[in-house]
Design a protein around this motif. Structure first.
Motif, short mmCIF file in Angstrom:
data_model
loop_
_atom_site.label_atom_id
_atom_site.label_comp_id
_atom_site.label_asym_id
_atom_site.label_seq_id
_atom_site.Cartn_x
_atom_site.Cartn_y
_atom_site.Cartn_z
N ALA A 294 27.85 39.41 35.50
CA ALA A 294 28.09 39.54 34.07
C ALA A 294 27.00 38.84 33.27
O ALA A 294 26.48 37.81 33.68
CB ALA A 294 29.45 38.94 33.72
N GLN A 295 26.68 39.44 32.14
CA GLN A 295 25.78 38.80 31.17
C GLN A 295 26.57 38.63 29.88
O GLN A 295 27.34 39.52 29.49
CB GLN A 295 24.53 39.64 30.92
N TYR A 296 26.36 37.49 29.25
CA TYR A 296 27.11 37.16 28.03
C TYR A 296 26.17 36.92 26.88
O TYR A 296 25.03 36.49 27.05
CB TYR A 296 27.94 35.89 28.27
N GLN A 297 26.68 37.20 25.69
CA GLN A 297 26.02 36.80 24.45
C GLN A 297 27.04 35.93 23.75
O GLN A 297 28.06 36.43 23.25
CB GLN A 297 25.63 38.02 23.63
N LEU B 204 27.99 44.27 32.54
CA LEU B 204 28.73 44.02 33.77
C LEU B 204 28.31 45.05 34.81
O LEU B 204 28.44 46.25 34.58
CB LEU B 204 30.24 44.11 33.52
N GLU C 226 30.18 33.93 23.83
CA GLU C 226 31.37 34.03 24.69
C GLU C 226 31.69 35.47 25.09
O GLU C 226 32.53 35.71 25.94
CB GLU C 226 32.58 33.43 23.97
N ARG C 227 31.00 36.43 24.49
CA ARG C 227 31.34 37.85 24.69
C ARG C 227 30.48 38.46 25.80
O ARG C 227 29.27 38.30 25.83
CB ARG C 227 31.13 38.63 23.40
N ILE C 228 31.13 39.20 26.69
CA ILE C 228 30.41 39.89 27.75
C ILE C 228 29.66 41.09 27.16
O ILE C 228 30.20 41.81 26.34
CB ILE C 228 31.38 40.33 28.87
N VAL C 229 28.39 41.26 27.53
CA VAL C 229 27.59 42.38 27.03
C VAL C 229 27.09 43.29 28.16
O VAL C 229 26.59 44.38 27.89
CB VAL C 229 26.41 41.90 26.16
N ASP D 232 28.00 34.73 36.55
CA ASP D 232 27.20 34.87 35.33
C ASP D 232 25.75 35.05 35.76
O ASP D 232 25.23 34.29 36.58
CB ASP D 232 27.36 33.60 34.49
#
Length: 123
Positions: A34-37, A44, A39-42, A8
């Protein structure tokens, strides 16, 4: 079977050094960041020895694909596609593989109408 290592981007052990290289636990990182907003990945991105190298993808918060392209040695290479939130293609950019500079670009509005087209004149 080799599994790809994923971290992350907000992990406290992830960092970017002065040379803009990705580090994880103070070592050059190889794998996916990975970056998340929520729980959702936004976002990669793939890294090799700390340098972005491979597929780069972004998604809207609802999960729709926003952007996809390839990065080589930290620079855009080949085709990059971007979509509007409604799924219509927004832009197509093509980067020169030799000098990693923008070679051509096409842009469409949310209805799919071409609004701009540009191509670098070589020579």
């Amino acid at each position: 079977m080799n599994s790809v290592r994923r971290v992350d981007a907000d992990d406290p052990d992830a960092d970017i050094d002065m040379g803009h290289r990705m580090l994880y636990q103070d070592d050059l990182f190889t794998g996916e960041v990975a970056q998340y907003q929520g729980e959702r990945i936004v976002c990669l991105d793939v890294y090799l020895d700390g340098v972005q190298n491979g597929l780069s993808q972004m998604w809207y918060p609802d999960g729709a694909l926003k952007l996809r392209g390839t990065v080589v040695n930290g620079a855009a290479s080949g085709e990059f596609l971007e979509w509007h939130p409604n799924g219509v293609l927004k832009s197509r950019k093509f980067f020169d593989d030799d000098i990693y500079s923008l070679k051509e670009e096409s842009v469409w509005d949310e209805e799919g109408n071409l609004v701009r087209e540009w191509r670098r004149e070589d020579g």
